[in-house]
Design a protein around this motif. Structure first.
Motif, mmCIF file in Angstrom:
data_model
loop_
_atom_site.group_PDB
_atom_site.id
_atom_site.type_symbol
_atom_site.label_atom_id
_atom_site.label_comp_id
_atom_site.label_asym_id
_atom_site.label_seq_id
_atom_site.Cartn_x
_atom_site.Cartn_y
_atom_site.Cartn_z
ATOM 1 N N LEU A 285 -2.789 -19.087 2.868
ATOM 2 C CA LEU A 285 -3.801 -18.646 1.911
ATOM 3 C C LEU A 285 -3.865 -19.562 0.693
ATOM 4 O O LEU A 285 -4.889 -19.604 0.005
ATOM 5 N N GLU A 286 -2.801 -20.301 0.443
ATOM 6 C CA GLU A 286 -2.811 -21.249 -0.681
ATOM 7 C C GLU A 286 -3.810 -22.377 -0.465
ATOM 8 O O GLU A 286 -4.177 -23.070 -1.417
ATOM 9 N N HIS A 287 -4.241 -22.570 0.772
ATOM 10 C CA HIS A 287 -5.191 -23.645 1.062
ATOM 11 C C HIS A 287 -6.646 -23.214 0.876
ATOM 12 O O HIS A 287 -7.546 -24.049 0.969
ATOM 13 N N VAL A 288 -6.892 -21.926 0.645
ATOM 14 C CA VAL A 288 -8.270 -21.419 0.653
ATOM 15 C C VAL A 288 -9.155 -22.158 -0.337
ATOM 16 O O VAL A 288 -10.252 -22.632 0.021
ATOM 17 N N ALA A 289 -8.738 -22.257 -1.574
ATOM 18 C CA ALA A 289 -9.594 -22.891 -2.594
ATOM 19 C C ALA A 289 -9.861 -24.357 -2.264
ATOM 20 O O ALA A 289 -10.997 -24.843 -2.383
ATOM 21 N N LYS A 290 -8.830 -25.069 -1.825
ATOM 22 C CA LYS A 290 -8.996 -26.497 -1.521
ATOM 23 C C LYS A 290 -9.869 -26.705 -0.301
ATOM 24 O O LYS A 290 -10.679 -27.632 -0.252
ATOM 25 N N LEU A 291 -9.729 -25.848 0.691
ATOM 26 C CA LEU A 291 -10.583 -25.978 1.870
ATOM 27 C C LEU A 291 -12.019 -25.594 1.549
ATOM 28 O O LEU A 291 -12.960 -26.174 2.107
ATOM 29 N N GLU B 242 -15.829 -19.254 -0.857
ATOM 30 C CA GLU B 242 -14.427 -18.841 -0.819
ATOM 31 C C GLU B 242 -14.178 -17.545 -0.047
ATOM 32 O O GLU B 242 -13.191 -17.469 0.699
ATOM 33 N N PRO B 243 -15.024 -16.504 -0.167
ATOM 34 C CA PRO B 243 -14.759 -15.295 0.627
ATOM 35 C C PRO B 243 -14.751 -15.570 2.135
ATOM 36 O O PRO B 243 -13.887 -15.066 2.859
ATOM 37 N N ALA B 244 -15.704 -16.363 2.605
ATOM 38 C CA ALA B 244 -15.755 -16.691 4.029
ATOM 39 C C ALA B 244 -14.551 -17.534 4.443
ATOM 40 O O ALA B 244 -13.986 -17.341 5.527
ATOM 41 N N MET B 245 -14.136 -18.455 3.588
ATOM 42 C CA MET B 245 -12.975 -19.287 3.897
ATOM 43 C C MET B 245 -11.704 -18.439 3.936
ATOM 44 O O MET B 245 -10.829 -18.656 4.791
ATOM 45 N N ARG B 246 -11.599 -17.473 3.034
ATOM 46 C CA ARG B 246 -10.422 -16.598 3.048
ATOM 47 C C ARG B 246 -10.354 -15.802 4.359
ATOM 48 O O ARG B 246 -9.289 -15.679 4.950
ATOM 49 N N ARG B 247 -11.492 -15.281 4.813
ATOM 50 C CA ARG B 247 -11.510 -14.554 6.089
ATOM 51 C C ARG B 247 -11.117 -15.481 7.238
ATOM 52 O O ARG B 247 -10.370 -15.078 8.146
ATOM 53 N N ALA C 282 -7.014 -16.887 11.208
ATOM 54 C CA ALA C 282 -6.146 -17.892 11.813
ATOM 55 C C ALA C 282 -4.674 -17.494 11.691
ATOM 56 O O ALA C 282 -3.889 -17.673 12.630
ATOM 57 N N LEU C 283 -4.311 -16.921 10.552
ATOM 58 C CA LEU C 283 -2.924 -16.502 10.353
ATOM 59 C C LEU C 283 -2.568 -15.333 11.260
ATOM 60 O O LEU C 283 -1.430 -15.224 11.749
#
Length: 206
Positions: A19-25, A45-50, A55-56
């Motif tokens: 989840l630490e990669h969410v903002a950078k991705l 960001e919401p879509a990237m977090r999902r 994936a996790l």
């Protein structure tokens, strides 16, 4: 289910997705999105977090090993990729199971920021993953799939030396609309040395 894997080269580091990669991705996926025409890449960001959370969850269930692709020089996350579709053959002595190495695996869910496409980082990431699959896991086959309409991606896969196994019709939802036909390729263990040489030579030329 699988022990953490970090694959590191001169240009790129593939590190366990978190989840630490969410903002950078999110930032990596935000510019020149027309380059993602045939690949579904989360926007915002919401879509990237999902996307990362899903994936996790797959990783926790032993169904995937997702990575963030990090540019070593800048420390910038430039995309994501993963191992998935693990296959375990039933040999005469019996079948293995996670977290044991698979007999065959697919590399996919790969996307890169527009400015990282067709770079040394992209080439090296494929080299690192294929090397791990064939030389650490000792798989007999690596599968690579892409939208049948994506001629650029198909050309890149074919330049590895992978062979077209066929077209899967109406295989999965398309990044464009409706269902896509998928071109499915494979690279076999005995084909790996020549493919490795091609990738290594291409990396030296970048």
């Amino acid at each position: 289910m699988f022990p953490p894997i970090i694959l590191e080269g001169e240009h790129v580091r593939l590190e366990p997705l978190s989840l630490e990669h969410v903002a950078k991705l999110t930032a990596a996926a935000s510019s020149q999105r027309d380059s993602f025409r045939y690949t579904w890449v989360p926007e915002g960001e919401p879509a990237m977090r999902r996307y990362v959370e899903e994936a996790l969850a797959l990783r926790a269930g032993g169904a995937a090993i997702p990575f963030a692709m990090v540019q070593r020089e800048s420390g910038r996350a430039i995309g994501s990729t993963r191992f998935f579709n693990f296959e375990y053959f039933r040999w005469p002595e019996g079948a293995r199971a996670p977290p044991q190495p698979p007999d065959a695996v697919e590399i996919g869910w790969t996307w890169l920021a527009a400015d990282a496409q067709r770079t040394a980082a992209n080439t090296e990431a494929k080299l690192l993953m294929l090397t791990h699959a064939f030389e650490s896991w000792n798989v007999v086959r690596v599968n690579l799939r892409t939208d049948a309409l994506n001629t650029r991606s198909r050309g890149a896969i074919e330049r590895l030396g992978a062979k077209l196994d066929g077209i899967l019709r109406a295989h999965v939802p398309s990044a464009l609309d409706g269902l896509r036909d998928t071109a499915t390729y494979s690279l076999l263990r005995e084909e790996w040395p020549a493919a490795k040489e091609r990738l290594t030579r291409r990396l030296r030329e970048k």
